[in-house]
Scaffold this active site. Sequence first.
Site, PDB file in Angstrom:
ATOM      1  N   ASP A   9       0.870  -1.199   0.000  1.00 25.74           N
ATOM      2  CA  ASP A   9       0.000   0.000   0.000  1.00 25.74           C
ATOM      3  C   ASP A   9       0.901   1.242   0.000  1.00 25.74           C
ATOM      4  OD1 ASP A   9      -2.347   1.571   0.149  1.00 25.74           O
ATOM      5  OD2 ASP A   9      -2.225   1.682   2.323  1.00 25.74           O
ATOM      6  N   SER A  10       0.243   2.407  -0.102  1.00 31.20           N
ATOM      7  CA  SER A  10       0.998   3.666  -0.017  1.00 31.20           C
ATOM      8  C   SER A  10       1.402   3.964   1.428  1.00 31.20           C
ATOM      9  CB  SER A  10       0.117   4.813  -0.521  1.00 31.20           C
ATOM     10  OG  SER A  10      -1.057   4.888   0.267  1.00 31.20           O
ATOM     11  N   TYR A  41      -1.473   8.526  -2.600  1.00 33.52           N
ATOM     12  CA  TYR A  41      -1.575   8.048  -3.982  1.00 33.52           C
ATOM     13  C   TYR A  41      -2.745   8.687  -4.728  1.00 33.52           C
ATOM     14  CZ  TYR A  41       1.849   4.206  -4.029  1.00 33.52           C
ATOM     15  OH  TYR A  41       3.000   3.462  -4.057  1.00 33.52           O
ATOM     16  N   GLY A  42      -3.788   9.046  -3.979  1.00 25.79           N
ATOM     17  CA  GLY A  42      -4.986   9.605  -4.607  1.00 25.79           C
ATOM     18  C   GLY A  42      -4.748  10.936  -5.296  1.00 25.79           C
ATOM     19  N   CYS A  73      -4.518  -1.620  -1.828  1.00 24.84           N
ATOM     20  CA  CYS A  73      -4.751  -0.195  -2.066  1.00 24.84           C
ATOM     21  C   CYS A  73      -5.726  -0.077  -3.240  1.00 24.84           C
ATOM     22  CB  CYS A  73      -3.418   0.469  -2.405  1.00 24.84           C
ATOM     23  SG  CYS A  73      -3.577   2.159  -2.978  1.00 24.84           S
ATOM     24  N   ASN A  74      -6.867   0.534  -3.000  1.00 30.04           N
ATOM     25  CA  ASN A  74      -7.857   0.678  -4.074  1.00 30.04           C
ATOM     26  C   ASN A  74      -7.342   1.586  -5.181  1.00 30.04           C
ATOM     27  OD1 ASN A  74     -10.730  -0.432  -2.977  1.00 30.04           O
ATOM     28  ND2 ASN A  74      -9.478   0.338  -1.313  1.00 30.04           N
ATOM     29  N   THR A  75      -6.708   2.677  -4.783  1.00 29.19           N
ATOM     30  CA  THR A  75      -6.239   3.670  -5.753  1.00 29.19           C
ATOM     31  C   THR A  75      -5.278   3.031  -6.751  1.00 29.19           C
ATOM     32  OG1 THR A  75      -6.334   5.193  -3.885  1.00 29.19           O
ATOM     33  CG2 THR A  75      -5.351   6.032  -5.912  1.00 29.19           C
ATOM     34  N   GLU A 151      -3.371   8.215   8.759  1.00 31.81           N
ATOM     35  CA  GLU A 151      -1.921   8.175   9.019  1.00 31.81           C
ATOM     36  C   GLU A 151      -1.612   8.830  10.364  1.00 31.81           C
ATOM     37  OE1 GLU A 151       0.766   6.922   7.220  1.00 31.81           O
ATOM     38  OE2 GLU A 151      -0.547   6.042   5.725  1.00 31.81           O
ATOM     39  N   CYS A 183     -11.289   2.927   0.393  1.00 31.13           N
ATOM     40  CA  CYS A 183      -9.846   3.163   0.547  1.00 31.13           C
ATOM     41  C   CYS A 183      -9.437   2.372   1.768  1.00 31.13           C
ATOM     42  CB  CYS A 183      -9.577   4.654   0.768  1.00 31.13           C
ATOM     43  SG  CYS A 183      -7.887   5.000   1.327  1.00 31.13           S
ATOM     44  N   THR A 184      -8.346   1.640   1.669  1.00 33.60           N
ATOM     45  CA  THR A 184      -7.982   0.740   2.772  1.00 33.60           C
ATOM     46  C   THR A 184      -7.555   1.498   4.032  1.00 33.60           C
ATOM     47  OG1 THR A 184      -5.759   0.530   1.833  1.00 33.60           O
ATOM     48  CG2 THR A 184      -7.365  -1.181   1.261  1.00 33.60           C
ATOM     49  N   HIS A 185      -7.252   2.782   3.886  1.00 29.08           N
ATOM     50  CA  HIS A 185      -6.939   3.584   5.079  1.00 29.08           C
ATOM     51  C   HIS A 185      -8.157   3.796   5.977  1.00 29.08           C
ATOM     52  CE1 HIS A 185      -3.110   4.691   3.256  1.00 29.08           C
ATOM     53  NE2 HIS A 185      -2.798   5.385   4.327  1.00 29.08           N
TER      54      HIS A 185
HETATM   55  N1  DGL Z   1      -4.859   3.074   0.891  1.00 30.91           N
HETATM   56  C1  DGL Z   1      -5.048   3.550  -0.402  1.00 30.91           C
HETATM   57  C2  DGL Z   1      -6.360   3.135  -1.034  1.00 30.91           C
HETATM   58  O1  DGL Z   1      -6.901   2.123  -0.684  1.00 30.91           O
HETATM   59  C3  DGL Z   1      -4.455   4.834  -0.890  1.00 30.91           C
HETATM   60  C4  DGL Z   1      -4.439   6.058  -0.039  1.00 30.91           C
HETATM   61  C5  DGL Z   1      -3.589   7.148  -0.684  1.00 30.91           C
HETATM   62  O2  DGL Z   1      -2.363   7.003  -0.634  1.00 30.91           O
HETATM   63  O3  DGL Z   1      -4.170   8.098  -1.207  1.00 30.91           O
HETATM   64  O4  DGL Z   1      -6.850   3.770  -1.934  1.00 30.91           O
END
Ligand code: DGL
Length: 271
Positions: A9-10, A41-42, A73-75, A151, A183-185
């Site tokens: 992931d990011s 990442y978004g 990570c979805n993105t 984060e 988003c996994t966050h």
């Molecule tokens: N955890 C990530 C996701 O599922 C990305 C978050 C990011 O870095 O913007 O999309």
Amino acid sequence: MPKPILVFDSGIGGLTILEEIKQVLPDERYIYLFDNARLPYGELSEQTLIDGCVSLITKFIKLNPVSMVVIACNTASTLILPALRAELDIPIVGVVPAVKPAAVLSKRKHIGLLATPGTIKRTYTHELITQFADNCKVELYGSSELVLLAEQKAAGLLVTKDQIARILQPLLDSEIDTLVLGCTHFPILRDEMQAYLGEAVSLVDSGKAIAARVVNLIEQQAYIEQKEVGSINELNETTKNTAFYTSDSVGVGLKTTLISFGLTVISKVNL
Ligand code: DGL
């Protein structure tokens, strides 16, 4: 000894997926690789995201062989899978926002998708909605601020109710009954979000579905290996699960969080 599973992931979001996989596969070994130097990442352009992820993951795997890659990570999953699959000949699992289960679960057929701005923009996401939630009204919300708040929490800092409220207020006003955490966050902030949105809104994520997919692939692999080499009774050696980051350093708060997820060796990636 079997090779470890790489979860990528990011930032800390993939820990929510790692946790779900570990629940069902506690005896596997795991490497958690997070590209926090380039987070969020978004906000990255599509090509920058693809090139950076493919280069990082392929170089990393050359030095640290793994049995499979989970893009937690979805993105990244909405974009990089074809390019990554073209480079690697091991199974690669991506994360898909849980739009399909949310559409089934929603009583009022009114759902929200909360994800990063990148995921919200993607054609992939819009196709997913057309395919699985055509019978629902779907509200789309992109937020990188929420990624940074997750984060912040993982770094051991306080996330206030006001910070959550500022981001989620439009969702509360929209009267959805089901919200996809795309988003996994975001599951890191599940309690804070649920407290603000109330129990009338169900929060849905894809952690368990990804874990089920990994189990399925592991079973297939075990079957193939058994057929190829006969049954080997290896001792179940316990080697520590490791986390690798791409930034220059990580703080004590984040290290504590990584350790709490069972990642007891933490080091900067060295390619
Ligand atoms: N955890 C990530 C996701 O599922 C990305 C978050 C990011 O870095 O913007 O999309």
